[in-house]
Design a protein around this motif. Sequence first.
Motif, short mmCIF file in Angstrom:
data_model
loop_
_atom_site.label_atom_id
_atom_site.label_comp_id
_atom_site.label_asym_id
_atom_site.label_seq_id
_atom_site.Cartn_x
_atom_site.Cartn_y
_atom_site.Cartn_z
N ASN A 181 0.82 -1.20 0.00
CA ASN A 181 0.00 0.00 0.00
C ASN A 181 0.86 1.26 0.00
O ASN A 181 2.07 1.19 -0.16
N VAL A 182 0.19 2.39 0.21
CA VAL A 182 0.86 3.68 0.31
C VAL A 182 0.58 4.22 1.71
O VAL A 182 -0.55 4.18 2.20
N ILE A 183 1.63 4.70 2.37
CA ILE A 183 1.50 5.25 3.72
C ILE A 183 1.86 6.73 3.70
O ILE A 183 2.83 7.12 3.04
N SER A 184 1.09 7.52 4.41
CA SER A 184 1.38 8.95 4.53
C SER A 184 1.44 9.30 6.01
O SER A 184 0.53 8.97 6.78
N ILE A 185 2.53 9.95 6.42
CA ILE A 185 2.68 10.39 7.81
C ILE A 185 2.48 11.90 7.83
O ILE A 185 3.28 12.64 7.25
N ASN A 186 1.41 12.36 8.47
CA ASN A 186 1.13 13.80 8.44
C ASN A 186 1.84 14.54 9.57
O ASN A 186 2.54 13.93 10.39
N TRP A 194 -3.23 3.91 2.49
CA TRP A 194 -4.09 4.00 1.31
C TRP A 194 -3.87 2.75 0.44
O TRP A 194 -2.75 2.30 0.29
N ASN A 195 -4.95 2.25 -0.12
CA ASN A 195 -4.86 1.10 -1.01
C ASN A 195 -5.36 1.47 -2.41
O ASN A 195 -6.35 2.20 -2.55
N GLY A 196 -4.67 0.97 -3.43
CA GLY A 196 -5.13 1.15 -4.80
C GLY A 196 -5.15 2.57 -5.28
O GLY A 196 -6.05 2.97 -6.03
#
Length: 278
Positions: A181-186, A194-196
């Motif tokens: 997946n995609v990971i975002s650290i705010n 996030w997937n797809g």
Amino acid sequence: MPRKFKCESIEGQLSLWDIGITENKGSFTKSEVNIAKTDDKITEIEEKVTKVLNNAQIVQNENQIDKLKITPEQQEFLNKNKVMENENLSRLIKQCCGYLAIEMAYEDSYVTTYINTMGIKEFDSPKKVQVIPMDKILYYKSLNFKANNTQEEKLLKIKDKALKVIRRKGDENIIIITEKNVISINSIGWVLEWNGIEVIYDEDEVEKNEILQEAQPIEEDLKVGDPVEATYGGEVIQGVISRIYGPGNVTINIIFDGKHSAFYRGNVRKIKELHNIG
């Protein structure tokens, strides 16, 4: 004696008296009013409305908008209001939903204006744009949008899963692409997954850190006060160790350029003296 009827309406329901009559067929007496025909007319009107909605849906599907491109109407709003000439303009973000976010920075506050695809102002928000990986950063005024210590520490915990670590210009979030997946650290340390999705970025925004996949704990002894070199945001920095902690003492906190940041031990190398510390 005439009968009395009590009429109760359900919320959202139309009564006969709420319906406007557009065609005048002359005057009628009470005995000539045919309720059944009136009901038929109501049904007919509803069918026509349904057809109009269906047609509108078809037109919308046939004209899909590339949501990451500024629409002519949004461009007209920018031109008419001289947005790009405003000295307070901080960032211009095209959101994946199609909105254009105009972020203004003042001395101690931010205001973000959201413009829909038709070029109409929807609302103002008294804070920065909440940027996500699918948004496109069209303009940024300064490079001060950088990750903080909390984000760097969160990154250390998941960095071994990373295929790419992305630090977009004008974005204070850290984006990590993994196999799954995609990971975002705010900026407040939330780790969002996030997937797809497709991340919008340039290749020069990928962290140039060959140690990402090859990092191994170095054998040399490191202690507080040692001058060291480490990778930060794709750049090599020099600083002094201020703290060593974590399981196995694998987290090294370094002071450089007046900042404190945490690094994985395998990314840190001891040097004899500092050369480019500010």
